[in-house]
Design an enzyme around this catalytic site. Structure first.
Site, PDB file in Angstrom:
ATOM      1  N   SER A 132      42.353  41.913  33.285  1.00  0.00           N
ATOM      2  CA  SER A 132      42.772  40.885  34.218  1.00  0.00           C
ATOM      3  C   SER A 132      44.274  40.699  34.049  1.00  0.00           C
ATOM      4  CB  SER A 132      41.998  39.578  33.950  1.00  0.00           C
ATOM      5  OG  SER A 132      42.418  38.544  34.803  1.00  0.00           O
ATOM      6  N   TYR A 146      47.264  38.742  44.711  1.00  0.00           N
ATOM      7  CA  TYR A 146      46.989  39.493  43.485  1.00  0.00           C
ATOM      8  C   TYR A 146      46.158  38.651  42.520  1.00  0.00           C
ATOM      9  CZ  TYR A 146      47.819  41.514  38.862  1.00  0.00           C
ATOM     10  OH  TYR A 146      47.655  42.013  37.599  1.00  0.00           O
ATOM     11  N   LYS A 150      42.290  38.914  40.466  1.00  0.00           N
ATOM     12  CA  LYS A 150      42.060  38.757  39.027  1.00  0.00           C
ATOM     13  C   LYS A 150      41.177  37.550  38.728  1.00  0.00           C
ATOM     14  CE  LYS A 150      44.234  42.438  37.902  1.00  0.00           C
ATOM     15  NZ  LYS A 150      43.451  43.607  37.427  1.00  0.00           N
TER      16      LYS A 150
END
Length: 280
Positions: A132, A146, A150
């Site tokens: 992650s 983004y 994660k």
């Protein structure tokens, strides 16, 4: 001998961790879209199996997992490392950019995991390690899309840890901060070209300048992280979350403090939506 299955092993963290695993005497199934680069990195190592794998190709993921088991007889550690970043305000990202990012960072991770887990379930052992980011615990302006990928990886990892623990399989989600890799290079970071002028003097606009100016000036040492990953993978009782870097530690502490304060400020309203305790 432990056997690793590593995605995105041709460069960055993947290549460094693969090399450290080989140095430790482990077997490594190193996967990449173009496996030619793997031979250049690792040579003809007896414990190395280079395999072509595009993580967005589910059939290829199953083939790669089967090839790994055929060669080594098992897969002990799955390192879902393949992924890349996208910089830009949430509104600036196009649908195509978002879908492409999710295809690798989320759906690709799921496809590979679903290909490897049947082998780990049969063994009743294994360790799934999902890469992650500090951005998977706390989102930042300019990194919203983004970070959302994660955050998805973190949620999947939490659920998988509960689901797989009875089957002897461990799960860890790794949260690196800013490390001096090529993450901010064009090879690993997409920058949304549709810049909106209104964001120029906001935190999202400032993040574009920050990222450009701090490439290869990040505080984290990738080589140290790679060595630490071997320690993590060889641990008998690994954590669910493993932050790496003092910047990640600071971000986690700051977010936890903020969330605790916000909950205290709004606790009465938050609790007001339950049925009364004396209700039938």
């Amino acid at each position: 001998m432990r056997v690793w299955f590593i995605t995105g092993a041709s460069r960055g963290f993947g290549a460094l961790i693969a090399q450290e695993a080989l140095n430790a005497g482990d077997g490594v199934v190193a996967t990449a879209r173009n496996p030619a680069g793997l031979a250049e990195n690792f040579g003809n190592h007896p414990n190395l199996l280079p395999v072509a794998l595009d993580v967005s190709n589910e059939a290829q993921a199953h083939e790669a997992a089967a090839e790994a088991v055929k060669r080594f007889g098992k897969i002990d550690i799955l390192l879902n490392n393949a992924g890349y970043g996208l910089l830009g305000a949430v509104e600036e990202a196009t649908a195509e950019e978002i879908e492409k990012l999710y295809a690798t960072n989320v759906f690709g991770l799921l496809k590979v995991t679903r290909a490897v887990l049947p082998h780990m379930r049969r063994q009743r052992s294994g360790h799934v390690i999902n890469m992650s980011s500090v951005g998977g615990y706390q989102s930042f302006a300019g990194w919203g899309i983004y970070s959302s990928t994660k955050f998805a990886v973190e949620g999947l990892s939490e659920a998988m840890a509960a689901e797989l623990q009875p089957l002897g399989i461990k799960v860890t989600v790794v949260e690196p901060g800013f490390f001096r890799t090529d993450f901010l290079d064009e090879s690993s970071l997409a920058v949304s070209p549709s810049s909106i002028a209104d964001y120029k003097d906001t935190p999202a606009g400032a993040m574009r300048d920050f990222a450009a100016g701090h490439n290869h000036g990040q505080p984290g040492d990738p080589a140290r992280l790679a060595k630490s990953m071997i320690t993590l993978a060889h641990s008998a009782n690994p954590p669910l979350r493993m932050p790496f870097g003092t910047d990640t530690i600071g971000a986690i502490e700051a977010k936890n403090e903020y969330v605790a304060k916000e909950l205290a400020d709004w606790r009465e309203l938050a609790a007001s939506t339950d049925f009364p305790r004396d209700a039938g």
